[in-house]
Enzyme design. Structure first.
Site, PDB file in Angstrom:
ATOM      1  N   GLY A  46       0.847  -1.186   0.000  1.00  0.00           N
ATOM      2  CA  GLY A  46       0.000   0.000   0.000  1.00  0.00           C
ATOM      3  C   GLY A  46       0.880   1.232   0.000  1.00  0.00           C
ATOM      4  O   GLY A  46       2.082   1.140   0.286  1.00  0.00           O
ATOM      5  N   CYS A  96       7.095  -0.042   6.460  1.00  0.00           N
ATOM      6  CA  CYS A  96       6.537   1.143   5.797  1.00  0.00           C
ATOM      7  C   CYS A  96       7.546   1.627   4.765  1.00  0.00           C
ATOM      8  O   CYS A  96       8.748   1.629   5.045  1.00  0.00           O
ATOM      9  CB  CYS A  96       6.289   2.229   6.841  1.00  0.00           C
ATOM     10  SG  CYS A  96       5.674   3.784   6.156  1.00  0.00           S
ATOM     11  N   GLU A 139      -2.284   2.573   6.376  1.00  0.00           N
ATOM     12  CA  GLU A 139      -2.387   3.628   5.354  1.00  0.00           C
ATOM     13  C   GLU A 139      -3.290   4.757   5.838  1.00  0.00           C
ATOM     14  O   GLU A 139      -3.010   5.929   5.598  1.00  0.00           O
ATOM     15  CB  GLU A 139      -2.898   3.064   4.023  1.00  0.00           C
ATOM     16  CG  GLU A 139      -2.009   1.993   3.384  1.00  0.00           C
ATOM     17  CD  GLU A 139      -0.546   2.393   3.242  1.00  0.00           C
ATOM     18  OE1 GLU A 139      -0.252   3.598   3.177  1.00  0.00           O
ATOM     19  OE2 GLU A 139       0.299   1.485   3.224  1.00  0.00           O
ATOM     20  N   HIS A 142      -1.464   7.232   7.926  1.00  0.00           N
ATOM     21  CA  HIS A 142      -0.668   8.223   7.183  1.00  0.00           C
ATOM     22  C   HIS A 142      -1.465   9.504   6.939  1.00  0.00           C
ATOM     23  O   HIS A 142      -0.915  10.602   6.945  1.00  0.00           O
ATOM     24  CB  HIS A 142      -0.241   7.660   5.822  1.00  0.00           C
ATOM     25  CG  HIS A 142       1.019   6.870   5.880  1.00  0.00           C
ATOM     26  ND1 HIS A 142       2.227   7.411   6.266  1.00  0.00           N
ATOM     27  CD2 HIS A 142       1.274   5.576   5.571  1.00  0.00           C
ATOM     28  CE1 HIS A 142       3.173   6.479   6.195  1.00  0.00           C
ATOM     29  NE2 HIS A 142       2.619   5.357   5.790  1.00  0.00           N
TER      30      HIS A 142
HETATM   31 ZN   LIG Z   1       3.511   3.514   5.632  1.00  0.00          ZN
END
Ligand SMILES: [Zn+2]
Length: 177
Positions: A46, A96, A139, A142
């Site tokens: 992702g 990440c 996600e 974020h």
């Molecule tokens: Zn991330």
């Protein structure tokens, strides 16, 4: 193809406030294409727009993980909301793209339900379990400026910072050669 540079922590752009999408216009469609190219280039599951320095409230998930065919395009989540999470949790290492080679133990709900706008302009809901729930919630974090380092103590945070700064210095030196 437009593979964009992934912003690596502690770059402050990862903490910018994200902006909701008012209309799926050419900017959003171009951003979607760039995110697809960048996610595949980095082998990510992702990616959020903020990770390529764009504060648009959107992230993508790899199609197979999102329950689609592997030849389908990545699934876009625009203006997403978390509508439900399970009380049952899971504990696992999480990575990440903005933290290359860093893994952090993160406790997450086992299941999560997300509502979002697709790249086709239609509202949809998806319920994820296990890795998909983890990916959706990662996600989503974020878009609220929350990052992996917010799940660790100050000592580990300092260690991660030194590691990534060293990595970036090495990359900068290689680029200058
Ligand atoms: Zn991330």
């Amino acid at each position: 193809m437009a593979i964009r540079q992934v912003v690596v922590w502690p770059d402050e752009r990862l903490r910018q406030e994200t902006k909701p999408v008012a209309e799926i216009d050419e900017h959003v469609r171009q951003l979607y294409r760039d995110l697809c190219d960048t996610m595949y280039d980095e082998n990510g599951l992702g990616i959020a727009a903020i990770q390529i320095g764009d504060p648009t409230r959107m992230f993508l998930v790899e199609p197979r993980l999102a329950g689609r065919d592997q030849n389908d395009p990545p699934v876009a989540f625009i203006n997403p909301e978390v509508v439900w999470t399970s009380e049952e949790t899971q504990m696992s290492d999480e990575g990440c793209l903005s933290f290359p080679d860093v893994y952090v133990q993160v406790e997450r709900p086992m299941k999560a339900r997300i509502r979002a706008l697709g790249i086709d302009g239609q509202i949809f809901e998806i319920e994820g379990e296990g890795l998909l729930a983890r990916c959706l919630l990662h996600e989503f974090d974020h878009l609220t400026g929350k990052l992996l380092v917010d799940f660790v103590g100050p000592l580990k945070r300092q260690m991660i910072k030194r590691k990534l700064q060293k990595l970036q210095a090495r990359e900068a030196a290689e680029a200058a050669e």
